[in-house]
Motif scaffolding. Structure first.
Motif, PDB file in Angstrom:
ATOM      1  N   GLU A 166       0.833  -1.209   0.000  1.00 53.94           N
ATOM      2  CA  GLU A 166       0.000   0.000   0.000  1.00 53.94           C
ATOM      3  C   GLU A 166       0.865   1.256   0.000  1.00 53.94           C
ATOM      4  O   GLU A 166       0.579   2.228  -0.712  1.00 53.94           O
ATOM      5  N   ALA A 167       1.955   1.206   0.786  1.00 55.54           N
ATOM      6  CA  ALA A 167       2.861   2.355   0.820  1.00 55.54           C
ATOM      7  C   ALA A 167       3.545   2.546  -0.531  1.00 55.54           C
ATOM      8  O   ALA A 167       3.685   3.685  -1.012  1.00 55.54           O
ATOM      9  N   ALA A 168       3.967   1.425  -1.156  1.00 50.10           N
ATOM     10  CA  ALA A 168       4.608   1.528  -2.465  1.00 50.10           C
ATOM     11  C   ALA A 168       3.637   2.025  -3.525  1.00 50.10           C
ATOM     12  O   ALA A 168       4.000   2.820  -4.398  1.00 50.10           O
ATOM     13  N   ALA A 169       2.373   1.577  -3.432  1.00 53.65           N
ATOM     14  CA  ALA A 169       1.370   2.025  -4.395  1.00 53.65           C
ATOM     15  C   ALA A 169       1.094   3.515  -4.247  1.00 53.65           C
ATOM     16  O   ALA A 169       0.868   4.221  -5.242  1.00 53.65           O
ATOM     17  N   SER A 170       1.106   4.005  -3.001  1.00 50.94           N
ATOM     18  CA  SER A 170       0.869   5.432  -2.779  1.00 50.94           C
ATOM     19  C   SER A 170       1.984   6.297  -3.358  1.00 50.94           C
ATOM     20  O   SER A 170       1.785   7.485  -3.615  1.00 50.94           O
ATOM     21  N   LEU A 171       3.151   5.675  -3.566  1.00 53.30           N
ATOM     22  CA  LEU A 171       4.280   6.403  -4.166  1.00 53.30           C
ATOM     23  C   LEU A 171       4.337   6.228  -5.683  1.00 53.30           C
ATOM     24  O   LEU A 171       5.277   6.670  -6.325  1.00 53.30           O
ATOM     25  N   GLY A 172       3.330   5.531  -6.230  1.00 52.52           N
ATOM     26  CA  GLY A 172       3.227   5.409  -7.680  1.00 52.52           C
ATOM     27  C   GLY A 172       3.775   4.126  -8.266  1.00 52.52           C
ATOM     28  O   GLY A 172       3.867   4.012  -9.484  1.00 52.52           O
ATOM     29  N   ALA A 173       4.138   3.150  -7.425  1.00 56.33           N
ATOM     30  CA  ALA A 173       4.671   1.884  -7.934  1.00 56.33           C
ATOM     31  C   ALA A 173       3.553   1.024  -8.506  1.00 56.33           C
ATOM     32  O   ALA A 173       2.513   0.845  -7.864  1.00 56.33           O
ATOM     33  N   GLY A 174       3.767   0.497  -9.699  1.00 58.48           N
ATOM     34  CA  GLY A 174       2.797  -0.398 -10.310  1.00 58.48           C
ATOM     35  C   GLY A 174       2.870  -1.793  -9.710  1.00 58.48           C
ATOM     36  O   GLY A 174       3.707  -2.094  -8.858  1.00 58.48           O
ATOM     37  N   MET A 175       1.991  -2.673 -10.203  1.00 58.31           N
ATOM     38  CA  MET A 175       1.902  -4.021  -9.633  1.00 58.31           C
ATOM     39  C   MET A 175       3.205  -4.799  -9.806  1.00 58.31           C
ATOM     40  O   MET A 175       3.696  -5.424  -8.870  1.00 58.31           O
ATOM     41  N   MET A 176       3.771  -4.767 -11.013  1.00 58.75           N
ATOM     42  CA  MET A 176       4.989  -5.520 -11.261  1.00 58.75           C
ATOM     43  C   MET A 176       6.148  -4.970 -10.437  1.00 58.75           C
ATOM     44  O   MET A 176       6.962  -5.732  -9.897  1.00 58.75           O
ATOM     45  N   ARG A 177       6.207  -3.643 -10.321  1.00 55.42           N
ATOM     46  CA  ARG A 177       7.286  -3.045  -9.541  1.00 55.42           C
ATOM     47  C   ARG A 177       7.133  -3.371  -8.059  1.00 55.42           C
ATOM     48  O   ARG A 177       8.117  -3.594  -7.367  1.00 55.42           O
ATOM     49  N   ARG A 178       5.891  -3.412  -7.580  1.00 53.57           N
ATOM     50  CA  ARG A 178       5.662  -3.786  -6.173  1.00 53.57           C
ATOM     51  C   ARG A 178       6.047  -5.247  -5.944  1.00 53.57           C
ATOM     52  O   ARG A 178       6.620  -5.591  -4.906  1.00 53.57           O
ATOM     53  N   PHE A 179       5.722  -6.097  -6.933  1.00 49.77           N
ATOM     54  CA  PHE A 179       6.001  -7.525  -6.768  1.00 49.77           C
ATOM     55  C   PHE A 179       7.505  -7.779  -6.696  1.00 49.77           C
ATOM     56  O   PHE A 179       7.986  -8.483  -5.807  1.00 49.77           O
ATOM     57  N   PHE A 180       8.259  -7.200  -7.642  1.00 49.29           N
ATOM     58  CA  PHE A 180       9.697  -7.462  -7.692  1.00 49.29           C
ATOM     59  C   PHE A 180      10.498  -6.561  -6.753  1.00 49.29           C
ATOM     60  O   PHE A 180      11.602  -6.937  -6.345  1.00 49.29           O
ATOM     61  N   GLY A 181       9.968  -5.415  -6.408  1.00 50.90           N
ATOM     62  CA  GLY A 181      10.720  -4.495  -5.547  1.00 50.90           C
ATOM     63  C   GLY A 181      10.368  -4.552  -4.086  1.00 50.90           C
ATOM     64  O   GLY A 181      11.166  -4.143  -3.231  1.00 50.90           O
ATOM     65  N   VAL A 182       9.172  -5.071  -3.772  1.00 52.28           N
ATOM     66  CA  VAL A 182       8.718  -5.118  -2.377  1.00 52.28           C
ATOM     67  C   VAL A 182       8.494  -6.554  -1.913  1.00 52.28           C
ATOM     68  O   VAL A 182       9.019  -6.982  -0.885  1.00 52.28           O
ATOM     69  N   VAL A 183       7.702  -7.313  -2.694  1.00 49.61           N
ATOM     70  CA  VAL A 183       7.324  -8.666  -2.256  1.00 49.61           C
ATOM     71  C   VAL A 183       8.519  -9.606  -2.259  1.00 49.61           C
ATOM     72  O   VAL A 183       8.819 -10.247  -1.239  1.00 49.61           O
ATOM     73  N   ILE A 184       9.205  -9.716  -3.394  1.00 50.18           N
ATOM     74  CA  ILE A 184      10.306 -10.665  -3.515  1.00 50.18           C
ATOM     75  C   ILE A 184      11.402 -10.443  -2.467  1.00 50.18           C
ATOM     76  O   ILE A 184      11.836 -11.400  -1.802  1.00 50.18           O
ATOM     77  N   PRO A 185      11.896  -9.206  -2.258  1.00 43.05           N
ATOM     78  CA  PRO A 185      12.934  -9.025  -1.231  1.00 43.05           C
ATOM     79  C   PRO A 185      12.475  -9.405   0.171  1.00 43.05           C
ATOM     80  O   PRO A 185      13.269  -9.897   0.977  1.00 43.05           O
ATOM     81  N   ASN A 186      11.193  -9.221   0.472  1.00 43.59           N
ATOM     82  CA  ASN A 186      10.700  -9.513   1.817  1.00 43.59           C
ATOM     83  C   ASN A 186      10.411 -10.989   2.055  1.00 43.59           C
ATOM     84  O   ASN A 186      10.250 -11.401   3.206  1.00 43.59           O
ATOM     85  N   VAL A 187      10.316 -11.773   1.003  1.00 47.68           N
ATOM     86  CA  VAL A 187      10.066 -13.212   1.173  1.00 47.68           C
ATOM     87  C   VAL A 187      11.249 -14.027   0.670  1.00 47.68           C
ATOM     88  O   VAL A 187      11.108 -15.217   0.392  1.00 47.68           O
ATOM     89  N   SER A 188      12.431 -13.406   0.567  1.00 57.73           N
ATOM     90  CA  SER A 188      13.602 -14.110   0.036  1.00 57.73           C
ATOM     91  C   SER A 188      13.978 -15.312   0.899  1.00 57.73           C
ATOM     92  O   SER A 188      14.429 -16.339   0.378  1.00 57.73           O
ATOM     93  N   GLY A 189      13.790 -15.207   2.220  1.00 57.97           N
ATOM     94  CA  GLY A 189      14.101 -16.352   3.088  1.00 57.97           C
ATOM     95  C   GLY A 189      13.230 -17.553   2.776  1.00 57.97           C
ATOM     96  O   GLY A 189      13.710 -18.691   2.703  1.00 57.97           O
ATOM     97  N   GLY A 190      11.929 -17.327   2.564  1.00 58.50           N
ATOM     98  CA  GLY A 190      11.030 -18.422   2.203  1.00 58.50           C
ATOM     99  C   GLY A 190      11.343 -18.991   0.841  1.00 58.50           C
ATOM    100  O   GLY A 190      11.249 -20.205   0.624  1.00 58.50           O
ATOM    101  N   ILE A 191      11.728 -18.128  -0.096  1.00 59.84           N
ATOM    102  CA  ILE A 191      12.087 -18.600  -1.446  1.00 59.84           C
ATOM    103  C   ILE A 191      13.338 -19.463  -1.394  1.00 59.84           C
ATOM    104  O   ILE A 191      13.404 -20.518  -2.040  1.00 59.84           O
ATOM    105  N   LEU A 192      14.337 -19.048  -0.614  1.00 62.67           N
ATOM    106  CA  LEU A 192      15.561 -19.838  -0.496  1.00 62.67           C
ATOM    107  C   LEU A 192      15.287 -21.187   0.159  1.00 62.67           C
ATOM    108  O   LEU A 192      15.776 -22.226  -0.293  1.00 62.67           O
TER     109      LEU A 192
END
Length: 267
Positions: A166-192
């Protein structure tokens, strides 16, 4: 601090259970480097059984590594977005999300032989597909996909991804940018953690592979069973030794990633 009798009893029981599980593994590994296992270590140690396994079954090892890495790529591409979708719609009590979760766990609950038989019945008439590594890859992906989705989904649910997005969207980030810039870095431990589990399970998977393989697509676990069934015990044990040298680093890595993710979550 003085230890009471319960501590020593628990320690003895733990050591007994560990010995019960580890001693057979050590014996199998020792047989792979023993000149004659039935004579014992007095016959001397040798690496010729390992060299013979490598000469005879080397293609099965490379095939297993190729399938495991391909399986990792497919589960990353399909599993992480799927976990993201489930995390977004699960909170809203979406029936579709719950149905997808149940269907996702079906290949784990159903015996591997039944899954492989279903694939053969559905696609066995396509000979080129049936005789390729892609056929085994499909079976492996069906089996290991939940082990990628579950860790990633757990991390997504425990973190504050909704607020961050929500914070990233309020700054103008689109869905793909939120996914790769916010979601992926925050779940990197689960992905590994999911990645290590997928690779480990794919390399060691036997039931599905045994039903789906052909003589030209034999993988490491199937070759291991073949070595024990048709060769000397020392050759089969040497094959086991190679298998352990491939799996143990992955298991250690999985444990390290889990500990790292727990420490990061506690901060």
């Amino acid at each position: 601090m003085k230890r009471d009798i319960r501590f020593w009893l628990q320690l003895a029981f733990t050591l007994l259970v560990c010995a019960f599980m580890i001693v057979p593994v050590l014996l199998s590994m020792a047989a792979g480097v023993t000149e004659n296992f039935f004579v014992g270590i007095s016959s001397g140690f040798t690496l010729r059984w390992v060299a013979q396994v490598w000469e005879m079954y080397q293609p099965t090892i490379w095939r297993s590594i190729f399938i495991a890495l391909s399986c990792l790529v497919v589960t990353l591409v399909a599993g992480v977005p799927l976990a993201y979708m489930l995390a977004r719609y699960r909170g809203g009590n979406s029936r579709l999300a719950r149905v997808i979760e149940e269907l996702l766990m079906m290949p784990v609950a159903v015996p591997g032989l039944a899954t492989a038989l279903a694939l053969i019945m559905a696609y066995g008439q396509y000979r080129a597909f049936r005789g390729s590594l892609l056929f085994i890859l499909v079976g492996h992906v069906l089996f290991v996909l939940p082990f990628m989705v579950r860790p990633v989904l757990a991390v997504m649910q425990s973190s504050q991804l909704a607020q961050l997005e929500e914070a990233a969207a309020s700054l103008g980030a689109g869905m793909m940018r939120r996914f790769f810039g916010v979601v992926i870095p925050n779940v990197s431990g689960g992905i590994l953690a999911g990645s290590l589990m997928v690779v480990t399970l794919s390399i060691g998977e036997f039931n599905i592979t045994w039903m789906l393989h052909t003589p030209l697509t034999m993988t490491l676990p199937v070759g291991l069973a073949d070595a024990y069934a048709s060769m000397r015990l020392e050759i089969g044990s040497a094959y086991t030794l190679i298998f352990f040298f491939m799996i143990i680093p992955l298991l250690v890595g999985m444990q390290w990633v889990t500990q790292f993710a727990d420490k990061r979550a506690s901060l």
